[in-house]
Design a protein around this motif. Structure first.
Motif, PDB file in Angstrom:
ATOM      1  N   GLY A  56       7.536  13.466   2.478  1.00 14.37           N
ATOM      2  CA  GLY A  56       7.041  12.647   3.573  1.00 14.37           C
ATOM      3  C   GLY A  56       5.607  12.214   3.361  1.00 14.37           C
ATOM      4  N   ALA A  57       4.778  13.133   2.840  1.00 13.52           N
ATOM      5  CA  ALA A  57       3.375  12.801   2.594  1.00 13.52           C
ATOM      6  C   ALA A  57       3.232  11.685   1.569  1.00 13.52           C
ATOM      7  N   GLY A  58       4.101  11.689   0.557  1.00 20.11           N
ATOM      8  CA  GLY A  58       4.049  10.635  -0.448  1.00 20.11           C
ATOM      9  C   GLY A  58       4.293   9.268   0.151  1.00 20.11           C
ATOM     10  N   TYR A  59       5.297   9.154   1.005  1.00 21.16           N
ATOM     11  CA  TYR A  59       5.616   7.855   1.609  1.00 21.16           C
ATOM     12  C   TYR A  59       4.608   7.463   2.687  1.00 21.16           C
ATOM     13  N   ILE A  60       4.112   8.450   3.413  1.00 22.75           N
ATOM     14  CA  ILE A  60       3.108   8.139   4.442  1.00 22.75           C
ATOM     15  C   ILE A  60       1.820   7.627   3.803  1.00 22.75           C
ATOM     16  N   THR A  61       1.374   8.290   2.733  1.00 24.67           N
ATOM     17  CA  THR A  61       0.135   7.848   2.080  1.00 24.67           C
ATOM     18  C   THR A  61       0.325   6.526   1.338  1.00 24.67           C
ATOM     19  N   ALA A  62       1.568   6.192   0.966  1.00 20.85           N
ATOM     20  CA  ALA A  62       1.823   4.892   0.332  1.00 20.85           C
ATOM     21  C   ALA A  62       1.451   3.751   1.272  1.00 20.85           C
ATOM     22  N   TYR A  63       1.579   3.994   2.556  1.00 20.32           N
ATOM     23  CA  TYR A  63       1.198   2.978   3.553  1.00 20.32           C
ATOM     24  C   TYR A  63      -0.261   2.569   3.392  1.00 20.32           C
ATOM     25  N   PHE A  64      -1.113   3.539   3.053  1.00 21.54           N
ATOM     26  CA  PHE A  64      -2.546   3.272   2.958  1.00 21.54           C
ATOM     27  C   PHE A  64      -2.949   2.695   1.600  1.00 21.54           C
ATOM     28  N   MET A  65      -2.001   2.617   0.667  1.00 19.55           N
ATOM     29  CA  MET A  65      -2.304   2.074  -0.660  1.00 19.55           C
ATOM     30  C   MET A  65      -2.187   0.561  -0.721  1.00 19.55           C
ATOM     31  N   GLY A  66      -1.623  -0.041   0.303  1.00 18.81           N
ATOM     32  CA  GLY A  66      -1.517  -1.501   0.324  1.00 18.81           C
ATOM     33  C   GLY A  66      -0.715  -2.026  -0.848  1.00 18.81           C
ATOM     34  N   THR A  67      -1.299  -2.974  -1.578  1.00 15.91           N
ATOM     35  CA  THR A  67      -0.605  -3.613  -2.701  1.00 15.91           C
ATOM     36  C   THR A  67      -1.011  -3.027  -4.051  1.00 15.91           C
ATOM     37  N   SER A  68      -1.644  -1.872  -4.047  1.00 17.11           N
ATOM     38  CA  SER A  68      -2.101  -1.239  -5.284  1.00 17.11           C
ATOM     39  C   SER A  68      -0.917  -0.701  -6.092  1.00 17.11           C
ATOM     40  N   TYR A  69      -0.742  -1.217  -7.303  1.00 18.34           N
ATOM     41  CA  TYR A  69       0.335  -0.740  -8.165  1.00 18.34           C
ATOM     42  C   TYR A  69       0.128   0.729  -8.535  1.00 18.34           C
ATOM     43  N   LEU A  72       5.809   4.084   5.659  1.00 14.03           N
ATOM     44  CA  LEU A  72       5.245   4.978   6.664  1.00 14.03           C
ATOM     45  C   LEU A  72       6.328   5.551   7.570  1.00 14.03           C
ATOM     46  N   MET A  73       7.208   4.701   8.064  1.00 13.39           N
ATOM     47  CA  MET A  73       8.264   5.164   8.968  1.00 13.39           C
ATOM     48  C   MET A  73       9.242   6.093   8.244  1.00 13.39           C
ATOM     49  N   PHE A  74       9.543   5.764   7.007  1.00  9.44           N
ATOM     50  CA  PHE A  74      10.410   6.638   6.220  1.00  9.44           C
ATOM     51  C   PHE A  74       9.791   8.030   6.077  1.00  9.44           C
ATOM     52  N   GLY A  75       8.517   8.073   5.765  1.00 10.90           N
ATOM     53  CA  GLY A  75       7.841   9.351   5.545  1.00 10.90           C
ATOM     54  C   GLY A  75       7.897  10.270   6.756  1.00 10.90           C
ATOM     55  N   ILE A  76       7.695   9.710   7.921  1.00 14.91           N
ATOM     56  CA  ILE A  76       7.739  10.500   9.151  1.00 14.91           C
ATOM     57  C   ILE A  76       9.152  11.065   9.373  1.00 14.91           C
ATOM     58  N   ILE A  77      10.165  10.237   9.156  1.00 18.34           N
ATOM     59  CA  ILE A  77      11.549  10.674   9.328  1.00 18.34           C
ATOM     60  C   ILE A  77      11.889  11.807   8.358  1.00 18.34           C
ATOM     61  N   PHE A  78      11.402  11.692   7.114  1.00 20.08           N
ATOM     62  CA  PHE A  78      11.710  12.709   6.109  1.00 20.08           C
ATOM     63  C   PHE A  78      11.197  14.093   6.521  1.00 20.08           C
ATOM     64  N   VAL A  79       9.988  14.142   7.016  1.00 23.48           N
ATOM     65  CA  VAL A  79       9.411  15.426   7.415  1.00 23.48           C
ATOM     66  C   VAL A  79      10.251  16.057   8.526  1.00 23.48           C
TER      67      VAL A  79
END
Length: 456
Positions: free
Chosen positions: A86-99, A172-179
């Motif tokens: 969940g943390a991986g997907y939640i923090t991906a939200y804050f990475m924007g378009t960064s590859y 972000l929404m996926f990450g919350i659901i996973f946890v």
């Protein structure tokens, strides 16, 4: 909740909930098209690198998870996996378009979370279901396959989350659901009482059966790594994984391009043909591949309990090789494309029921979590080679204007699966521990203890 009174079917429910979330990695194809467009603008190969990093990390961390299972309660390990995923997907939200940011968060962190939790339901379940290992492993990992359907449904054109909220918000929404879901499923991840035997099951009679090929021995990982059977399983799993993961990673890209010819020939203009091809490939991935992937885990597990793991592995891998060899031509028709995608998904799903069960058969139930973690590293190789090979030739096909470039990765996967089918056909149980020790004593250069003085 007492271990002695808990129904073992609660373990299956918990396993399915956990694996539903872990299966998000197989929904990656639903993100690839959006990631190749603005504001991301990634190349096809780049989208597959994110996927491959996640798969490789998943496989490597699975070994660590297996070693931790004897030291950390399985409930805690499963929960930790859900939190990391969940943390991986939640923090991906804050990475924007960064590859690089998505490689780190979705690939490394997300893959690590999946690896931490993945073998927990399998190891716990095999201990609760020693009488139905094929069925149990199939049910335990079925959620992984069906999870892809759920997440594709939500993120794709059916649920429309990517279109409504964007890629980052969907992460972000996926990450919350996973946890939340993994935390709930981990409640039932507890081992049975010491010496647990299911009612009405006779372990001694099972040892002589067609399924219990390992004769009931419990090998440690160190002992297993010294057997030829481990390396046979490893190569077989790598081949089966490579074929399925290649299709998961590129089916939307390949199908969209391959089916364009069909819809243009049917008289549609370019815009309509592009839309129809995209919708068909999403249907093939979200419904036919994903559902068949989940069903394959259950059905192949049941089949293997009847005809044996060896025969099941040989048939499954040979069938997968045949479909992969003809996939380019099968994809020319929308209906046949969907059927081919279902067959590939069905056989791919079978890997995850048959290989953990075969690991338990050959090397014992006691250390199956740690042992299967080592076998599962082959999945990491398949996850690197398959998707990147498909993505590279996909870019080549686009740049050269020739779709026949896709034949190279499909033929490569087909050849690997057919080789794996041969290895399955010649698979034999490892020698008994006493036989191995005897050979060690007879090996040249091995010191031999002198006979006892009192020996007659």
């Amino acid at each position: 909740m007492s271990k002695s009174v808990m129904s073992r079917w609660w373990v299956v429910l918990g396993a399915i909930l956990i694996q539903l979330c872990l299966g998000v990695i197989y929904a990656w194809s639903v993100f690839t098209k959006a990631l190749t467009e603005e504001p991301f603008g990634f190349r096809k190969t780049q989208t597959q690198v994110i996927f491959s990093v996640g798969l490789a990390t998943f496989a490597v961390v699975t070994v660590l998870s297996g070693r931790l299972q004897g030291k950390i309660p399985p409930r805690i390990l499963a929960l930790a996996g859900g939190i990391v995923l969940g943390a991986g997907y939640i923090t991906a939200y804050f990475m924007g378009t960064s590859y690089g940011g998505l490689v780190l968060t979705i690939g490394l962190v997300g893959g690590a979370g999946i690896g931490l939790a993945y073998t927990v339901p399998i190891a716990v379940g095999v201990r609760w279901f020693p009488d139905k290992k094929g069925l149990l492993t199939g049910l335990a990992v079925a959620g992984f396959g069906f999870g892809a359907l759920l997440w594709i449904y939500l993120a794709g054109s059916f649920g429309g989350w990517i279109a409504k909220f964007g890629v980052s918000q969907t992460f972000l929404m996926f990450g919350i659901i996973f946890v939340l879901l993994v935390g709930f499923g981990s409640i039932w991840m507890v081992n049975p009482p010491e010496g647990y035997v299911p009612a009405g099951w006779n372990p001694e009679r099972a040892k002589g059966g067609r399924v219990a090929t390992g004769g009931g021995r419990d090998l440690t990982s160190f002992q297993m790594l010294r057997t030829a059977q481990f390396y046979q399983l490893w190569v077989m799993f790598a081949a089966g994984a490579m074929a399925g993961l290649m299709v998961i990673g590129c089916i939307k890209l390949f199908g969209s391009e391959r089916l364009l010819e069909h819809f243009r020939g049917a008289g549609l203009d370019d815009a309509a043909a592009v839309a129809k091809a995209a919708a068909t490939t999403e249907l093939a991935m979200a419904v036919f591949f994903a559902i068949a992937n989940g069903l394959g885990r259950i059905v192949w597990g049941i089949i293997s309990d009847v005809i044996g793991r060896k025969a099941s592995l040989a048939i499954m891998l040979a069938l997968q090789g045949a479909v992969m060899a003809s996939f380019y031509w099968l994809a020319a028709s929308p209906a046949v494309f969907c059927v081919a995608a279902a067959l590939i998904g069905f056989n791919f799903g079978g890997n995850f029921a048959l290989f953990p069960a075969a690991t338990a058969d050959l090397f014992g139930n006691k250390n199956v979590g740690a042992n299967y973690g080592w076998v599962f590293t082959s999945y990491g190789l398949g996850g690197i080679v398959g998707p990147i090979l498909g993505g590279w030739f996909g870019d080549f096909a686009k740049n050269s204007g020739s779709l026949t470039a896709w034949l190279v990765p499909f033929f490569t996967a087909a050849g690997a699966c057919l080789l794996a089918a041969v290895l399955a056909a010649i698979l034999k149980p490892p020698a008994a521990a006493s036989e191995t020790a005897a050979r060690d004593r007879l090996r040249p250069g091995t010191p031999v203890s002198p006979p006892s003085v009192s020996a007659k």
